[in-house]
Design an enzyme around this catalytic site. Sequence first.
Site, short mmCIF file in Angstrom:
data_model
loop_
_atom_site.label_atom_id
_atom_site.label_comp_id
_atom_site.label_asym_id
_atom_site.label_seq_id
_atom_site.Cartn_x
_atom_site.Cartn_y
_atom_site.Cartn_z
N ARG A 72 0.85 -1.18 0.00
CA ARG A 72 0.00 0.00 0.00
C ARG A 72 0.89 1.24 0.00
O ARG A 72 2.08 1.16 0.29
CB ARG A 72 -0.91 0.00 1.23
CG ARG A 72 -1.95 -1.10 1.23
CD ARG A 72 -2.68 -1.13 2.57
NE ARG A 72 -3.25 0.16 2.88
CZ ARG A 72 -3.40 0.64 4.12
NH1 ARG A 72 -3.00 -0.05 5.17
NH2 ARG A 72 -3.95 1.83 4.32
N SER A 92 0.67 4.03 1.94
CA SER A 92 0.84 4.80 3.16
C SER A 92 2.26 4.71 3.66
O SER A 92 3.00 3.76 3.35
CB SER A 92 -0.13 4.31 4.25
OG SER A 92 0.28 3.04 4.73
N LYS A 118 -3.01 -8.28 11.22
CA LYS A 118 -4.30 -8.03 11.87
C LYS A 118 -5.38 -7.63 10.85
O LYS A 118 -6.57 -7.74 11.16
CB LYS A 118 -4.18 -6.96 12.95
CG LYS A 118 -3.93 -5.55 12.45
CD LYS A 118 -3.85 -4.56 13.59
CE LYS A 118 -3.62 -3.13 13.09
NZ LYS A 118 -4.74 -2.65 12.27
N ASP A 119 -4.99 -7.17 9.67
CA ASP A 119 -5.96 -6.78 8.64
C ASP A 119 -6.40 -7.94 7.76
O ASP A 119 -7.31 -7.78 6.95
CB ASP A 119 -5.37 -5.69 7.74
CG ASP A 119 -5.15 -4.38 8.47
OD1 ASP A 119 -5.87 -4.11 9.45
OD2 ASP A 119 -4.23 -3.62 8.08
N THR A 121 -10.34 6.89 17.94
CA THR A 121 -9.83 5.57 17.55
C THR A 121 -10.75 5.01 16.47
O THR A 121 -11.96 5.27 16.48
CB THR A 121 -9.76 4.59 18.73
OG1 THR A 121 -9.36 3.29 18.23
CG2 THR A 121 -11.10 4.44 19.43
N SER A 169 -10.96 1.75 16.06
CA SER A 169 -11.13 0.36 16.46
C SER A 169 -12.21 0.20 17.52
O SER A 169 -12.06 0.72 18.63
CB SER A 169 -9.80 -0.19 17.00
OG SER A 169 -9.98 -1.37 17.73
N ARG A 220 -10.58 -1.18 20.71
CA ARG A 220 -9.93 -0.20 21.57
C ARG A 220 -10.95 0.68 22.28
O ARG A 220 -10.81 0.98 23.46
CB ARG A 220 -8.99 0.68 20.73
CG ARG A 220 -7.75 -0.03 20.23
CD ARG A 220 -6.98 0.83 19.24
NE ARG A 220 -5.77 0.15 18.78
CZ ARG A 220 -5.18 0.39 17.62
NH1 ARG A 220 -5.70 1.29 16.79
NH2 ARG A 220 -4.09 -0.27 17.27
N GLY A 229 -7.86 8.30 8.86
CA GLY A 229 -6.60 8.95 8.48
C GLY A 229 -5.40 8.13 8.91
O GLY A 229 -5.49 7.24 9.75
N THR A 253 -1.80 11.98 10.31
CA THR A 253 -3.02 12.78 10.38
C THR A 253 -3.63 12.72 11.78
O THR A 253 -4.05 13.74 12.34
CB THR A 253 -4.04 12.29 9.34
OG1 THR A 253 -3.48 12.44 8.03
CG2 THR A 253 -5.33 13.09 9.43
N ARG A 254 -3.66 11.55 12.35
CA ARG A 254 -4.27 11.40 13.67
C ARG A 254 -3.46 12.13 14.74
O ARG A 254 -4.04 12.78 15.63
CB ARG A 254 -4.41 9.92 14.01
CG ARG A 254 -5.32 9.17 13.06
CD ARG A 254 -5.55 7.75 13.48
NE ARG A 254 -6.13 6.98 12.39
CZ ARG A 254 -6.70 5.79 12.52
NH1 ARG A 254 -6.80 5.25 13.72
NH2 ARG A 254 -7.19 5.15 11.48
N CYS A 279 -13.64 -7.05 12.36
CA CYS A 279 -13.12 -5.87 13.04
C CYS A 279 -14.22 -5.00 13.65
O CYS A 279 -13.92 -4.07 14.39
CB CYS A 279 -12.26 -5.05 12.08
SG CYS A 279 -10.72 -5.87 11.64
#
Length: 304
Positions: free
Chosen positions: A8, A10, A80-81, A123, A125, A128, A146, A150-151, A238
């Site tokens: 990806r 990012s 995890k994805d 978050t 998630s 979380r 984001g 960004t976060r 998720c």
Amino acid sequence: MALRIGTRGSALARAQSALVGDALIAASDEPLEVEYVEVVTRGDVTPGSLVGLEQAGVFVTALREALLDHRCDIVVHSLKDMPVAPFEGLEIGAIPQRADARDVLCAGGAALADLPPGALVGTSSPRRAAQLLALRPDLEVTDTRGNIDTRLERISDHYDAVILAKAGLDRLGRSDEIDEVFAADDMVPAPGQGALAVEMRADAPAALRAAVAALDDPATRARVAAERAALEVLQAGCAAPVGAYAVIRSGELRLHVRVVSPDGTLVLNEHQRGPLQRAEHVGRAAGHALLARGASSLMARARS
């Protein structure tokens, strides 16, 4: 030898792919030329919330298509994805040694106990969010989108704090922005969090298979196998607040699985242990035990 790695776009995904590329170069007995092939996924272009989409492989499907189309030779995923079901024609060639799987709080210098009642915490998630509310029910938790940069930039001007994965911040060299690391028993990580998966075609050449297999860490593979087996039994994507985290102590696998109601008021914990060779059995046992104790009703609340 030339190798094309699908990734990806990012900053974190590129950093993770570079970790794998550098490791392959270091382990190669011959010169290895690595090319990174950027792939845009559904998760990268979806403007709204991703909750409920990850279970369909929102960050994974496009990478797999690029692999099957021979646009790249391997792809690197955040484990995890990845959906727990196997994908026809592809296989995980290596799961390298896991990074720190814990979650962290970034709050511009404040710890969790320092946040005032009603503080806004971002978050993406549900896991979380639910566990944070179990720790601090007086906080306001909101969905956020984001990348990591960004976060972090939105702390103070929008959020009082955000919760992120320690592994991602470490890999981006931004560990100094962590204000508190949550103990794994206080906020149980996502299954596979902190681990990478190197996926390849099932008919990949023997030389490539051998090179990738050299990166595999058996201890990490056993730990995440248990975590993902529990997730599979629970049939939780998720959108469900489910954490699973395995450790190895004295040669034994020890697994902690947690299911939480979305508001954090109801929490089910299950602990199982067993030999590394039976990691998936340990995970399935934990999942079935939680179902017998009513985990389905808690996960149904998250989907409603």
